[in-house]
Design a protein around this motif. Structure first.
Motif, PDB file in Angstrom:
ATOM      1  N   ILE A  91     -14.535 -69.310  10.518  1.00  0.00           N
ATOM      2  CA  ILE A  91     -13.364 -68.905   9.738  1.00  0.00           C
ATOM      3  C   ILE A  91     -13.789 -68.170   8.477  1.00  0.00           C
ATOM      4  O   ILE A  91     -14.617 -68.653   7.715  1.00  0.00           O
ATOM      5  CB  ILE A  91     -12.509 -70.148   9.393  1.00  0.00           C
ATOM      6  N   CYS A  92     -13.231 -66.971   8.257  1.00  0.00           N
ATOM      7  CA  CYS A  92     -13.695 -66.175   7.117  1.00  0.00           C
ATOM      8  C   CYS A  92     -12.573 -65.429   6.393  1.00  0.00           C
ATOM      9  O   CYS A  92     -12.836 -64.696   5.452  1.00  0.00           O
ATOM     10  CB  CYS A  92     -14.753 -65.185   7.579  1.00  0.00           C
ATOM     11  N   ARG A  94      -8.480 -65.201   4.530  1.00  0.00           N
ATOM     12  CA  ARG A  94      -7.654 -66.028   3.657  1.00  0.00           C
ATOM     13  C   ARG A  94      -6.331 -66.429   4.293  1.00  0.00           C
ATOM     14  O   ARG A  94      -5.631 -67.280   3.779  1.00  0.00           O
ATOM     15  CB  ARG A  94      -7.348 -65.282   2.355  1.00  0.00           C
ATOM     16  N   GLU A  99      -7.082 -64.027  10.106  1.00  0.00           N
ATOM     17  CA  GLU A  99      -8.215 -64.650  10.792  1.00  0.00           C
ATOM     18  C   GLU A  99      -8.170 -64.341  12.280  1.00  0.00           C
ATOM     19  O   GLU A  99      -9.172 -63.945  12.881  1.00  0.00           O
ATOM     20  CB  GLU A  99      -8.168 -66.168  10.546  1.00  0.00           C
ATOM     21  N   VAL A 100      -6.994 -64.487  12.878  1.00  0.00           N
ATOM     22  CA  VAL A 100      -6.865 -64.237  14.314  1.00  0.00           C
ATOM     23  C   VAL A 100      -7.036 -62.744  14.593  1.00  0.00           C
ATOM     24  O   VAL A 100      -7.583 -62.342  15.612  1.00  0.00           O
ATOM     25  CB  VAL A 100      -5.510 -64.761  14.835  1.00  0.00           C
ATOM     26  N   TYR A 136      -8.208 -72.653   5.067  1.00  0.00           N
ATOM     27  CA  TYR A 136      -8.921 -73.782   4.486  1.00  0.00           C
ATOM     28  C   TYR A 136      -7.988 -74.910   4.057  1.00  0.00           C
ATOM     29  O   TYR A 136      -8.444 -75.983   3.706  1.00  0.00           O
ATOM     30  CB  TYR A 136      -9.807 -73.313   3.336  1.00  0.00           C
TER      31      TYR A 136
END
Ligand SMILES: Nc1ncnc2c1ncn2[C@@H]1O[C@H](COP(=O)(O)OP(=O)(O)OP(=O)(O)O)[C@@H](O)[C@H]1O
Ligand SMILES: [Mg+2]
Lengths: 269, 259
Positions: A91-92, A94, A99-100, A136
């Motif tokens: 995961i990188c 925000r 992300e997807v 997160y």
């Protein structure tokens, strides 16, 4: 797309033994295969050879008749998507949506196609309502589902999942089952690394079992569970229903609770 | 996994390995002060480099030390050599003429001095990092009666950096698996840095929290003197040399102020 592995051997720099020994196997398009074996048997190492993260020291890997040698992982990514064991390594971004979209964007899908892929993947893993959240802030199993969604959104013909069901609850596992059926309906191959024999028995027809880096078994899951010696030498144990039906001398032995119940009710009548 | 994987430390039993961590630290400081503030700049630096090479051979870490040293300094030397060789404002003695451009002696000399100074300090620091187990540094600091929090502050970067490097590799591998080009052209490499930052920093913050809990459940903050399982050997001779080095450092600094 077919995967063909020929005599693949590999040893890590700091290792004192071959971590893969002359591994050969072929996986056809649309197949569902479980990659199993004891801890440290080389499952992850083998998976990393399928998208060029590791290059074979001996032997060859073909993806759809195309030899992958010296090809960068980023180039392989359009054919093979790999889910990492730990979602936090992956995961990188925000936002869940971003992300997807990360993978398919890198692969150069058009923006309208990108949007469809992301929406589909989010729905598949029941994340649509979280698409604006920060990854997160999610719980572990939500992050795991997010990682799964990011991989399926890449729309590759081959998907490799490293321990996809670890940390998921029943409902989430059934989402994953739905997803792999969906993928198979599209003719995609799914390779799943797992220690969960109940899952394998119920949902995966074929198993490849590694033992200290070598292929110890490749074939139907049913026959693997019948071979007790092999199983215990690979530190594996068949599912409880299977053990129970062995105990009751059922033939064929049940892989799922449903099969067990139907055999049992037949024998009672 | 053996310990070497998670720290820079290379195990060994040489004299240099067995020196008290404070002596090695004082030596780094002495090197820095001598090279940058002391008289006879390049000559002093050259002597110290030869001395450090001797230490490295004695500690059997010459090859790894040399590898890190040239990989760090060669690009810098080339870059500075070009810039200063052509454009240093003090340039006036021509070495080589290339059409209407010239390479000047002063710029090359300047580069040479800077690289020499850096080599001396870097080799002394690498000697320390390669030959001192972080735990020994932590033990030495707390044995000297300084607060354990300070010991932790000093020691943890040495333990953490290699672990962070390992994690950065894993994260980049995961991103390459999702089609991100991290090798190749410079612009691509540069763009690949951004998606690395978030997971690396957030991962580190999560880890800090876990470390804090781990320290707390092991009674890190309990008052009273704690004994240590590790022993760091010290001796009168070592103490003498240590204070000797500190004295020289003070002398050089004072000399610099007076002049
Ligand atoms: N970077 C590495 N350097 C050296 N050895 C390694 C490295 N990564 C893995 N190994 C070793 O290679 C062997 C195979 O590791 P691998 O991760 O492929 O196992 P695995 O089957 O995925 O195990 P698990 O079920 O625990 O995930 C192990 O013995 C492991 O210790
Ligand atoms: Mg693994």
């Amino acid at each position: 797309m077919q995967i063909r592995i020929e005599n693949l051997s590999f040893r890590y720099l700091k290792s004192n033994r071959d971590n893969l020994q002359k591994v050969s196997c072929t996986i056809e398009a649309g197949e569902r295969v479980a990659l199993i074996g004891h801890n440290g048997s080389g499952k992850t190492t083998l998976a990393k050879h399928l998208n060029g993260l590791l290059q074979p020291q001996q032997g060859r890997v073909f993806i759809g008749n195309h030899l992958i040698a010296g090809e960068s992982t980023a180039q392989c990514a359009s054919k093979v998507a790999l889910l990492f064991q730990n979602p936090d390594d992956q995961i990188c971004m925000r936002r869940v949506y971003e992300e997807v979209a990360f993978g398919p964007k890198n692969l150069g899908h058009s923006s309208s196609r990108l949007h469809i892929l992301v929406k589909e993947a989010l729905t598949l893993f029941d994340l649509s309502h979280l698409s604006e959240s920060n990854p997160y802030d999610l719980g572990y199993s939500e992050r795991k589902r997010l990682a799964l969604a990011s991989i399926t959104a890449m729309d590759t013909p081959i998907l490799v999942f490293d321990e996809p069901t670890a940390g998921l609850d029943e409902r989430e596992i059934s989402l994953f089952i739905g997803a792999i059926h969906n993928l198979q309906a599209q003719g995609k191959s799914v390779i799943m690394i797992t220690h969960d024999m109940d899952f394998v028995a119920e949902h995966i027809p074929r198993a490849i079992c590694l033992k200290s880096g070598a292929v110890a078994y490749d074939g139907l899951v049913q026959n693997l569970f019948n071979n007790e010696e092999l199983l215990s030498s690979c530190s594996l144990r068949p599912p409880q229903v299977f053990q129970l039906s062995r105990h009751l001398h059922h033939t064929p032995r049940a892989l799922t609770p449903e099969q067990f119940v139907s055999t049992l009710s037949r024998s009672v009548q | 996994m053996p310990e070497t994987h998670s720290t820079l430390f290379i195990p060994g039993d040489s004299r240099y390995h067995r020196l008290h961590p404070f002596n090695k630290l004082a030596y780094i400081l002495l090197t820095g002060v001598t090279v940058y503030l002391g008289p006879g700049k390049s000559l002093a630096a050259a002597c110290l480099i030869i001395l450090n090479a001797g230490f490295a051979v004695e500690a059997a870490i010459f090859i790894p030390l040399w590898r890190v040293l040239w990989r760090t300094l060669l690009p810098l030397a080339l870059y500075m050599g070009i810039i200063h060789g052509f454009f240093n404002p003090a340039n006036h003695t021509v070495l080589i003429s290339l059409g209407n451009m010239s390479v000047y002696q002063e710029g090359i000399q300047f580069t040479f001095t800077v690289v020499l100074q850096l080599s001396a300090v870097l080799s002394a620091s690498l000697l320390f990092a390669f030959c001192t187990h972080p735990a020994d540094l932590i033990t030495a600091v707390s044995q000297a009666g300084w607060p354990p929090a300070l010991a932790y502050l000093l020691g943890s970067p040495l333990l953490l950096l290699p672990a962070m490097r390992e994690r950065a590799r894993t994260i980049q591998a995961a991103q390459r698996a999702r089609g991100l080009e991290t090798h190749g052209r410079l612009s691509q490499r540069f763009r690949a840095v951004f998606p690395l930052i978030t997971p690396l920093i957030l991962g580190a913050i999560v880890e800090i929290e876990q470390r804090a809990i781990a320290l707390e459940v092991r009674s890190f903050n309990i008052p009273g003197k704690k004994t240590s399982w590790r022993k760091v050997t010290d001796s009168v001779v070592q103490g003498f040399f240590r204070w000797g080095m500190v004295t020289v450092i003070i002398m050089i600094v004072t000399y610099r102020f007076i002049n």
